[in-house]
Enzyme design. Sequence first.
Site, PDB file in Angstrom:
ATOM      1  CG  MET A  15      -2.658  -6.520  -0.817  1.00  0.00           C
ATOM      2  SD  MET A  15      -1.108  -7.162  -0.140  1.00  0.00           S
ATOM      3  CE  MET A  15      -0.380  -7.845  -1.628  1.00  0.00           C
ATOM      4  CB  VAL A  54      -7.580   0.123  -5.529  1.00  0.00           C
ATOM      5  CG1 VAL A  54      -8.247   0.746  -4.302  1.00  0.00           C
ATOM      6  CG2 VAL A  54      -6.733   1.150  -6.264  1.00  0.00           C
ATOM      7  CB  VAL A  55      -7.505  -2.891  -9.533  1.00  0.00           C
ATOM      8  CG1 VAL A  55      -7.912  -1.513 -10.060  1.00  0.00           C
ATOM      9  CG2 VAL A  55      -7.108  -3.795 -10.682  1.00  0.00           C
ATOM     10  CD  GLU A  56       0.250  -2.642  -9.418  1.00  0.00           C
ATOM     11  OE1 GLU A  56       1.463  -2.465  -9.561  1.00  0.00           O
ATOM     12  OE2 GLU A  56      -0.355  -2.349  -8.353  1.00  0.00           O
ATOM     13  CG  HIS A 113       5.885  -3.648  -3.285  1.00  0.00           C
ATOM     14  ND1 HIS A 113       6.952  -4.198  -3.966  1.00  0.00           N
ATOM     15  CD2 HIS A 113       4.838  -4.493  -3.509  1.00  0.00           C
ATOM     16  CE1 HIS A 113       6.560  -5.311  -4.561  1.00  0.00           C
ATOM     17  NE2 HIS A 113       5.294  -5.514  -4.300  1.00  0.00           N
TER      18      HIS A 113
END
Length: 721
Positions: A325, A401-403, A451
């Site tokens: 991503m 970063v991580v969700e 997003h």
Amino acid sequence: MIFKGQTVNVTMGEHGIAHFTFDAPGSVNKFDQQTIQDCKDATKAINEDSSIKAVLFRSAKSAFIVGADITEFLETFKQDEDILVDWVKSSSDMFDGIEDIKVPTLTAISGFALGGGFELCLATDFRVVDETAQVGLPENNLGLIPGFGGTVRLPRVIGPDNALEWITSARPKKPKDALKMGAVDAFTSNDKIIDVATSMLQQAIEGKLDWQARRAQKLAPIQFSPTELENAVTVAKTMVMAKAGKHYPAPVAAVDSVYESAGMSRDDAVRVENRYFAKLAKTDAATAMIGNFMNDQYVKGLAKKAGKVNTHEIKQAAVLGAGIMGGGIAYQSASKGTPIVMKDIAQGALDQGMAEASKILNKKLKKGRIDGVKLATTLNNIQPSLSNESLKSADFIIEAVVENPNVKASVLAEVEGLVEDNGIITSNTSTISINRLAKSLKRPENFCGMHFFNPVPLMQLVEVIRGENTSDATIAATVAYATKMGKTAIVVNDCAGFFVNRVLFPYFAGFSLLLNDGAHFAQVDKVMEREFGWPMGPAMLLDVVGIDTADHCTDVMADAFPTRMQKLENDPISVLYGSKMFGQKNGKGFYEHSKDKRGRPQKQIKDETLSLLGDVAAMDKEFDKADIIDRLMIPMINETIRCLEEGIVASPSEADMALLYGIGFPPFRGGVFRYVDTVGLANFVAKADKYKDLGEIYHVTDKTRQMAEAGQTFYGTYTGK
């Protein structure tokens, strides 16, 4: 001055050559009813002036003619088909009149000459292009065929096989390709185009170029044998059905129009085209696809407004979190000219991010879409870094970063302390509340959601999420940056799932309920792809999204909307997740995923998957196609309507474009609101009521019911386009 209208003027130049110049008010020339009338009057004036020896068609603007004025179409197309035949004939008669001018004619083409613009070029005897030119007939993208003689003249100029490829692909052609095909006669530089055009017309006047023969070729039947014509049509129809399928009638109509009129003279052939055009104009596909174009223009207009008021210059961006991503975001920014730092805490993630950017660039290089210089420049615009110091020069931050809300909040707070007070920080999150994340910041007015959809280079949508404290300046800067990155930015307000995911998960819930009732997931996929037109069915889409991601998002939506989106006790998605079947990312989900010998992805249904799902999805019943469509689409439609009513999304136009660009809603249906307007709101309510016992996701809102009773439509009721 030979003639002066509102959009066209004709003046006498040297050597008896009249200059027929398009110069409409505004930034571009296009064919509206005023321009068509001006062209008719100008043509009459030319034919009455015996001093004119030739006519040079040109533009006073950088582009020739961008096409017809589509804003006139939707209202006009509401007329009866017979009236539409007369309407399009009246317009196409003007093009015939230009083709019949008594002296040689030539078009000098700079910039876009598309649709009706290129049809006018084809009506002249000769065509010259410069390096800025792009020519073509893109009407199939609007669910139409060329209506001003394009299906008649182009096959007679370059042959029906080549012409059908041009028309059905709807892709503009660059100068060298157009010259190679014989669609234009000369290619020169912009500064010499008028000189070259004038020289060619002088040769035509002197009889050195046989303009009468050129014209006669376009007035006569196509010079193909019956066998050659049959072969061309067969190839074209095979390609059309393979690429477009049954839901797009325009490409097939183009083939049929060319075939039916191949043995006719121009006048009779154009009448055939008129009929096909009018018939297509009445189709739901044309209404939807014209609506898509107008919605796209509306959304682009909003982005232009944001760009005009934006005062935040972005000289250096940064993305936090590398990998696929982050690498995609970094590539997108760098490729469009904004240098970007790609920051991560792990060298392996940075390596993966750079590998992702390199992979994208090398694919483009291999296909000839970029050169080595562009590849090197883009990679040099990406600065991988393990150090926070590299962020201090960034004007714009994208956190990716991580969700996890706690991890994101910590990273955001840390970054805020590094950047300037006016630095803009955004979070690339698909589910986490922007208002919640903003609580970790001292300057929440400089923060919003951004997003991206995966894969970033291919997915056109970026949701820009406004928090309760986000400033207008921050939104304007974020929209401007997304636009510069080549994306379509849709501004939405904060809520669980924002807009796209919020309306997608009721669709998945409807799918799970249908499986609980005995439907086979493969049958559901087949119906939703072949009958409704989705690029992939819900089971395949879940495998692509990731079963783990979907399960997590289902929890988020259940927390936010506990009565409407409660998690099912017997959800097939949870069963797969519990068995660590995450979809494409680990090769096992609803389908088993692998690659064939040529490296192309393939999927299979495994007996162990069917056995695993057996307790929650018996897969022992056949369902009517209409029932399958309704049971999945009604929940999505209802939630989309709620988002509009609640102000999560501002207009039907923005909602429909978000669904087209974010999750691949079938273009020939035009998005949820265009689809419901086409079906009829009263019909939709009646369908939803049929399934009301299945749960709240099938319940229409009170306002929807009121609109249905009043005979209203969404596009007719709400502001925006």
